[in-house]
Design an enzyme around this catalytic site. Structure first.
Site, PDB file in Angstrom:
ATOM      1  N   GLY A  15       0.257  -4.633   1.213  1.00 58.64           N
ATOM      2  CA  GLY A  15       1.406  -5.146   1.963  1.00 58.64           C
ATOM      3  C   GLY A  15       1.130  -6.527   2.520  1.00 58.64           C
ATOM      4  O   GLY A  15       1.587  -6.877   3.611  1.00 58.64           O
ATOM      5  N   ALA A  16       0.373  -7.321   1.771  1.00 57.37           N
ATOM      6  CA  ALA A  16      -0.126  -8.580   2.322  1.00 57.37           C
ATOM      7  C   ALA A  16       0.766  -9.782   2.008  1.00 57.37           C
ATOM      8  O   ALA A  16       0.423 -10.909   2.337  1.00 57.37           O
ATOM      9  CB  ALA A  16      -1.545  -8.835   1.825  1.00 57.37           C
ATOM     10  N   ASP A  67       1.111  -1.636  -6.111  1.00 55.44           N
ATOM     11  CA  ASP A  67       2.235  -0.918  -5.513  1.00 55.44           C
ATOM     12  C   ASP A  67       1.702   0.426  -5.022  1.00 55.44           C
ATOM     13  O   ASP A  67       1.349   1.294  -5.827  1.00 55.44           O
ATOM     14  CB  ASP A  67       3.327  -0.716  -6.569  1.00 55.44           C
ATOM     15  N   VAL A  68       1.643   0.595  -3.694  1.00 57.78           N
ATOM     16  CA  VAL A  68       0.984   1.788  -3.150  1.00 57.78           C
ATOM     17  C   VAL A  68       1.732   3.075  -3.476  1.00 57.78           C
ATOM     18  O   VAL A  68       1.165   4.169  -3.383  1.00 57.78           O
ATOM     19  CB  VAL A  68       0.775   1.690  -1.608  1.00 57.78           C
ATOM     20  N   SER A 152       1.473   3.205  14.034  1.00 55.62           N
ATOM     21  CA  SER A 152       2.606   2.645  14.781  1.00 55.62           C
ATOM     22  C   SER A 152       2.672   3.370  16.106  1.00 55.62           C
ATOM     23  O   SER A 152       2.132   4.475  16.253  1.00 55.62           O
ATOM     24  CB  SER A 152       3.897   2.900  14.005  1.00 55.62           C
ATOM     25  N   TYR A 163       9.985   8.019   9.539  1.00 56.85           N
ATOM     26  CA  TYR A 163       8.985   6.975   9.781  1.00 56.85           C
ATOM     27  C   TYR A 163       7.934   7.475  10.777  1.00 56.85           C
ATOM     28  O   TYR A 163       6.726   7.337  10.551  1.00 56.85           O
ATOM     29  CB  TYR A 163       9.678   5.725  10.326  1.00 56.85           C
ATOM     30  N   ALA A 164       8.401   8.096  11.874  1.00 61.85           N
ATOM     31  CA  ALA A 164       7.477   8.623  12.882  1.00 61.85           C
ATOM     32  C   ALA A 164       6.620   9.741  12.288  1.00 61.85           C
ATOM     33  O   ALA A 164       5.412   9.819  12.546  1.00 61.85           O
ATOM     34  CB  ALA A 164       8.245   9.124  14.099  1.00 61.85           C
ATOM     35  N   LYS A 167       3.911   8.159  10.148  1.00 61.29           N
ATOM     36  CA  LYS A 167       2.874   7.431  10.888  1.00 61.29           C
ATOM     37  C   LYS A 167       1.966   8.380  11.669  1.00 61.29           C
ATOM     38  O   LYS A 167       0.769   8.113  11.824  1.00 61.29           O
ATOM     39  CB  LYS A 167       3.515   6.391  11.808  1.00 61.29           C
TER      40      LYS A 167
END
Lengths: 273, 273
Positions: A15-16, A67-68, A152, A163-164, A167
């Site tokens: 993701g750089a 691509d992860v 996060s 998302y939570a 993470k």
């Protein structure tokens, strides 16, 4: 100011091409690491620009496709990075997504299976695949090293739906890996950004504000987000990069299985610390 | 080359030995003027720390301070301000693991005399509070930013050690409350939760008789501690001082209300992360 805290290190960052990942790539290179700047094919232009900027500043970097969400791409990307750099001993998994592009509402109850799976594929499986490949590389070489995941504040606070969930799982994955890899001298930690001025946050703000939001409305959203935080401002990618150097460099030599919140106090004030 | 703590004034409690002494040396090496405080009985050791800093080209002085005594805390701040300027980098490393007459293995809460409980809370919790309050009042009145770093422990999250664990969990919450209160003033407050660090405090514990009354075997005691953490070794005071430096410097400018564990993975495995 101690310099070159990543001197001689061989780094791969996912993701750089953007945001936090790009800033960590720049910082690692400035501290002396050779860096594989990785991202999806779709981000090639931006990723190559990051690598070019690093080289222009006298650092070592090149862009590689990784691509992860695609196991074959992870395998090929990690192998290519190993090949180009001569090994790997500092990995950062910054690739992540907030939601599926077609997802309309954050609620888990309303979520379609494939939208759920998409976020988990990128954030959790992607982190797992990259960390696993990196750990195998380090153990095979008999090298000590570091793996840094990007969790996060949502790892500790149930906001943001899937998302939570993803993470929180990344955080436990980090701890399991720290336990497994500690005896090999490989340290595994997580950094947990709060509100950070990235493309992801901007997109989230625009999604919240709805169509027609202008720069003034956006600035107002950022100001209100900052007010939720004890330090009264939104963070910067460079704040997270500082923490990444600590946890990946000699300063973090006895730190593993730890999560560092870089969030202006948000998690402490609202999410149990 | 500018140090990370150039222009800062540090006040460190418990600075004569162990983590406090290593922190004093580290902050001084990065340019801070340091007031090393400790009990009068520790004067000789503290003088050694001050002399070492001066020999390395740094600035330091000693002040006697029993953190349980508010008047002495006031005196220490007055002395530091007079000598170096207003302290804006506080490190509260003074701490005890037990009452000297009862010992760490006697730290069984259900059986603990009042005075033993009160002693541990007075030094670790009230002492930390008095010092942080003294610093915060002065910084807020002066409109100055600053950093406060508390020494909690892995025991803040792991219920072993009786009164010690209770006091350190409270120090961690004190840190978070102050981070919330002081964030708007630009004062950051963070904590460090070390695991097994090779310090005089740990050395004393290693010489205690075993729980079943058998003779002490320090070597076996250390070996058991080391093998219980993922990194398979004890940490050093310098490895904690690296974290003190990070949390005291601008490298952590968006970090507040956080706890970082230089513990080789202990808290991740045994303390809930």
């Amino acid at each position: 100011m101690s310099r070159g805290r990543m001197e001689g290190r061989l780094a791969l960052i996912t993701g750089a091409a953007d945001g936090i990942g790009a800033e960590i790539a720049r910082r690692f290179a400035a501290e002396g690491a050779a860096v594989a700047v990785t991202g999806r094919e779709g981000g090639r232009d931006r990723g190559e620009r990051v690598a070019r900027e690093i080289r222009a500043a006298g650092g070592r970097a090149e862009f590689l496709v990784l691509d992860v969400a695609d196991p074959a791409s992870v395998e090929a990307g990690v192998a290519a990075a190993r090949d180009r750099l001569g090994g790997l001993d500092a990995v950062v998994t910054a690739a992540g997504v907030g939601w599926h592009p077609d997802q309309r509402r954050p609620s888990v109850v309303d979520l379609a299976d494939d939208h759920w799976r998409y976020v988990l594929d990128v954030n959790l499986m992607g982190t797992f695949l990259v960390a696993q490949a990196a750990a195998r590389s380090m153990v095979a070489d008999g090298w000590p090293g570091t793996i840094l995941t990007v969790a996060s504040v949502s790892a500790r606070k149930p906001s943001g739906g899937v998302y939570a969930v993803s993470k929180a799982a990344v955080w436990m994955l980090t701890r399991v890996l720290a336990d497994e890899l500690g005896p090999h001298g490989i340290r595994v930690n997580a950094v947990a950004p709060g509100y950070t001025d990235t493309k992801l946050l901007r997109e989230r703000a625009l999604a919240t504000l709805g169509p027609g939001a202008d720069e003034a409305a956006l600035a107002d959203w950022y100001r209100r987000a900052g007010e939720l935080v004890p330090l009264r401002r939104v963070g910067r990618p460079s704040d997270v990069a500082d923490a990444a150097v600590l946890l990946s460099g000699p300063g973090g030599a006895y730190v593993t299985g730890s999560l560092l919140h870089v969030d202006g106090g948000y998690a402490s004030a609202t999410a149990g610390g | 080359m500018r140090g990370l703590m150039e222009g800062r004034v540090a006040l460190i409690t418990g600075g004569a030995t162990g983590i406090g002494a290593a922190s004093a040396r580290r902050l001084a090496a990065e340019g801070a003027a340091v007031l090393v405080t400790d009990l009068p009985s520790q004067r000789e050791l503290a003088d050694g720390v001050v002399a070492g800093i001066a020999a390395a080209g740094g600035r330091a002085a000693f002040a006697p301070l029993d953190v349980r005594d508010g008047a002495q805390v006031e005196d220490a701040f007055a002395l530091a301000t007079d000598r170096f300027g207003l302290p804006d980098a506080i490190v509260t490393a003074a701490g005890v693991d037990s009452h000297p007459d009862h010992g760490f293995s006697g730290n069984v809460l259900y059986d603990l005399p009042d005075d033993a409980m009160r002693f541990v809370l007075d030094v670790n919790l009230t002492g930390t509070y008095l010092v942080l309050r003294g610093a915060a009042q002065r910084l807020v009145a002066a409109g100055r930013p600053g950093t406060l770093v508390t020494l909690a422990s892995a025991a803040a999250k792991k219920p072993k050690g009786g009164a010690y664990a209770v006091s350190k969990a409270a120090v961690w919450m004190l840190t978070r409350v102050l981070a919330d209160e002081l964030g708007p003033h630009g004062i950051r407050v963070n904590s460090i939760g070390p695991g097994y660090i090779d310090t005089p405090m740990l050395a004393r514990r290693s010489t205690l008789t075993t729980a079943d009354g058998g003779p002490a075997d320090p070597e076996a005691w250390y070996e058991r501690r080391a093998s219980s953490v993922p990194l398979r070794r004890l940490g050093t005071p310098d490895e904690v001082a690296s974290i003190v430096l990070f949390l005291s410097s601008d490298e952590s400018s968006y970090v507040t209300g956080s706890i970082l564990h230089p513990d080789g993975g202990l808290v991740s495995n045994e303390g809930g992360g």
